[in-house]
Every structure is written in structure tokens, then in C-alpha cells.
Design an enzyme around this catalytic site. Structure first.
Site, PDB file in Angstrom:
ATOM      1  N   TYR A  51       0.820  -1.214   0.000  1.00 23.73           N
ATOM      2  CA  TYR A  51       0.000   0.000   0.000  1.00 23.73           C
ATOM      3  C   TYR A  51       0.859   1.272   0.000  1.00 23.73           C
ATOM      4  O   TYR A  51       0.399   2.326   0.461  1.00 23.73           O
ATOM      5  CB  TYR A  51      -0.955  -0.008   1.191  1.00 23.73           C
ATOM      6  N   THR A  93     -15.624   1.583  -2.084  1.00 23.46           N
ATOM      7  CA  THR A  93     -14.685   1.423  -0.966  1.00 23.46           C
ATOM      8  C   THR A  93     -15.409   1.393   0.385  1.00 23.46           C
ATOM      9  O   THR A  93     -15.119   0.557   1.232  1.00 23.46           O
ATOM     10  CB  THR A  93     -13.677   2.596  -0.962  1.00 23.46           C
ATOM     11  N   ASN A 114     -13.162  -3.696   4.864  1.00 22.59           N
ATOM     12  CA  ASN A 114     -14.059  -3.696   3.704  1.00 22.59           C
ATOM     13  C   ASN A 114     -13.879  -4.911   2.786  1.00 22.59           C
ATOM     14  O   ASN A 114     -14.110  -4.846   1.584  1.00 22.59           O
ATOM     15  CB  ASN A 114     -13.982  -2.362   2.939  1.00 22.59           C
ATOM     16  N   GLU A 128       1.131  -5.441  -8.887  1.00 17.90           N
ATOM     17  CA  GLU A 128       0.649  -6.167  -7.694  1.00 17.90           C
ATOM     18  C   GLU A 128       0.796  -7.684  -7.865  1.00 17.90           C
ATOM     19  O   GLU A 128       1.091  -8.393  -6.900  1.00 17.90           O
ATOM     20  CB  GLU A 128      -0.800  -5.768  -7.405  1.00 17.90           C
TER      21      GLU A 128
HETATM   22  P1  RTP Z   1      -8.406  -1.316  -2.089  1.00 16.99           P
HETATM   23  O1  RTP Z   1      -7.179  -0.588  -2.601  1.00 16.99           O
HETATM   24  O2  RTP Z   1      -8.205  -1.934  -0.739  1.00 16.99           O
HETATM   25  O3  RTP Z   1      -8.951  -2.259  -3.115  1.00 16.99           O
HETATM   26  O4  RTP Z   1      -9.581  -0.247  -1.865  1.00 16.99           O
HETATM   27  P2  RTP Z   1     -10.033   0.911  -2.832  1.00 16.99           P
HETATM   28  O5  RTP Z   1      -9.226   0.915  -4.092  1.00 16.99           O
HETATM   29  O6  RTP Z   1     -11.511   0.820  -2.983  1.00 16.99           O
HETATM   30  O7  RTP Z   1      -9.696   2.193  -1.958  1.00 16.99           O
HETATM   31  P3  RTP Z   1      -8.319   3.012  -1.846  1.00 16.99           P
HETATM   32  O8  RTP Z   1      -8.619   4.445  -2.054  1.00 16.99           O
HETATM   33  O9  RTP Z   1      -7.241   2.367  -2.686  1.00 16.99           O
HETATM   34  O10 RTP Z   1      -7.945   2.818  -0.316  1.00 16.99           O
HETATM   35  C1  RTP Z   1      -7.307   1.651   0.166  1.00 16.99           C
HETATM   36  C2  RTP Z   1      -7.963   1.218   1.453  1.00 16.99           C
HETATM   37  O11 RTP Z   1      -7.741   2.197   2.459  1.00 16.99           O
HETATM   38  C3  RTP Z   1      -8.859   2.290   3.303  1.00 16.99           C
HETATM   39  N1  RTP Z   1      -9.367   3.655   3.270  1.00 16.99           N
HETATM   40  N2  RTP Z   1      -9.763   4.273   4.341  1.00 16.99           N
HETATM   41  N3  RTP Z   1     -10.756   6.204   6.150  1.00 16.99           N
HETATM   42  C4  RTP Z   1     -10.687   6.489   4.855  1.00 16.99           C
HETATM   43  O12 RTP Z   1     -11.026   7.564   4.409  1.00 16.99           O
HETATM   44  C5  RTP Z   1     -10.167   5.485   3.960  1.00 16.99           C
HETATM   45  N4  RTP Z   1     -10.042   5.619   2.670  1.00 16.99           N
HETATM   46  C6  RTP Z   1      -9.526   4.444   2.220  1.00 16.99           C
HETATM   47  C7  RTP Z   1      -9.925   1.351   2.786  1.00 16.99           C
HETATM   48  O13 RTP Z   1      -9.892   0.175   3.577  1.00 16.99           O
HETATM   49  C8  RTP Z   1      -9.485   1.080   1.377  1.00 16.99           C
HETATM   50  O14 RTP Z   1      -9.901  -0.198   0.960  1.00 16.99           O
END
Ligand code: RTP
Ligand code: MG
Length: 141
Positions: A51, A93, A114, A128
Site C-alpha cells: 500500500y 470502498t 471492507n 501487484e
Molecule cells: P483497495 O485498494 O483496498 O482495493 O480499496 P479501494 O481501491 O476501494 O480504496 P483506496 O482508495 O485504494 O484505499 C485503500 C484502502 O484504504 C482504506 N481507506 N480508508 N478512512 C478512509 O477515508 C479510507 N479511505 C480508504 C480502505 O480500507 C481502502 O480499501
């Protein structure tokens, strides 16, 4: 449409809920094939590296802590339009915003816990996949 490969990670919350099979069924029903898979308890270093793009974000530490809180199931999915198809199956998300019938709507508790990760572009998918799998660990087409 192009045959693509993408990374899916079933996160610690969904592994703990014992829904790996239910999530795999959704991939299969959507025409995505599992061509590599491993269960792993990520080290802090592995989670931070994975990450790294989110390093400066306020949620980074919480995200890393969550990702190392238990084992995850990591798989390479292959199929037509696999990157976008997986993202559609996952839902938004924040599970509160996820469309009904998506994985996050059905299995996720919160924006932190999530249920699943999915690569967000073909370019990131390749990075990845290489992060977690040797070329010899992914089934040839
Ligand atoms: P992922 O990478 O896990 O597939 O999730 P995603 O693309 O939908 O979301 P991303 O923006 O890449 O964020 C990665 C993970 O960080 C956590 N998150 N928390 N508290 C917050 O505002 C926040 N925003 C993101 C989430 O667990 C997200 O899956
Ligand atoms: Mg993301």
C-alpha cells in the site's frame, strides 16, 4: 475485449467470517478464473510495501494494522476486462455506498474492514501480481 489479469485480496475480516468460498463463487459466476492463489499472514513490511501509494494518507497506519491483523487470501483473476469486472463485483470502498449485491455491500463492515482489495488499473495489476507471485506460480494460459 481483452483478456486481463488482476489481483484480488480477501482481507482479514472476510477470511475471519469464513466467506472465501462465497466470494470465489462470485468471481466464477462473473466469468473470472482463479489462475493463482495463496493464503498469507502479511508482515508489516509486506503490507506497507503493498500500500506504499497510500503512505502519506491519514488512514495509512490503520490500513496496515488492519491488513496484518489476520491471514488474507490473495488470488490472480483472469478473464475479459478482469480489472474493471473485479472492481464492479467489489463495490464502492465504503460499504455504506456499495451497490446492493456487491461483495462489500454483502460482507464488509466499514471503510476500514471492507472485505476485499482489487487492483485499480491494468498497470497496477501487473505490479501487484509481481509483488505477490513468481511467474512460475501463475498458471500459463
Ligand atoms: P483497495 O485498494 O483496498 O482495493 O480499496 P479501494 O481501491 O476501494 O480504496 P483506496 O482508495 O485504494 O484505499 C485503500 C484502502 O484504504 C482504506 N481507506 N480508508 N478512512 C478512509 O477515508 C479510507 N479511505 C480508504 C480502505 O480500507 C481502502 O480499501
Ligand atoms: Mg485501491
Amino acid at each position: 475485449m481483452a483478456i486481463e489479469r488482476t489481483i484480488s485480496i480477501i482481507k482479514p475480516d472476510a477470511v475471519a467470517k469464513n466467506v472465501i468460498g462465497q466470494i470465489y463463487s462470485r468471481f466464477e459466476a462473473a466469468g473470472l478464473k482463479v489462475v493463482a492463489a495463496k493464503m498469507k499472514h502479511l508482515s508489516r513490511k509486506e503490507a506497507e510495501g503493498f500500500y506504499a501509494v497510500h503512505r502519506e494518507r491519514p488512514f495509512f497506519n490503520a490500513l496496515v494494522e488492519f491488513m496484518i491483523s489476520g491471514p488474507v487470501m490473495i488470488q490472480v483473476l483472469e478473464g475479459e476486462n478482469a480489472v474493471l469486472k473485479n472492481r464492479e463485483l467489489m463495490g464502492a470502498t465504503n460499504p455504506k455506498d456499495a451497490a446492493p449485491g456487491t461483495i462489500r455491500a454483502d460482507f464488509a463492515e466499514s471503510i476500514d474492514a471492507n472485505a476485499v482489495h482489487g487492483s485499480d488499473s491494468l498497470e497496477n495489476a501487473a505490479i501487484e501480481i509481481a509483488y505477490f507471485f513468481a511467474a512460475t506460480e501463475v498458471s500459463a494460459r
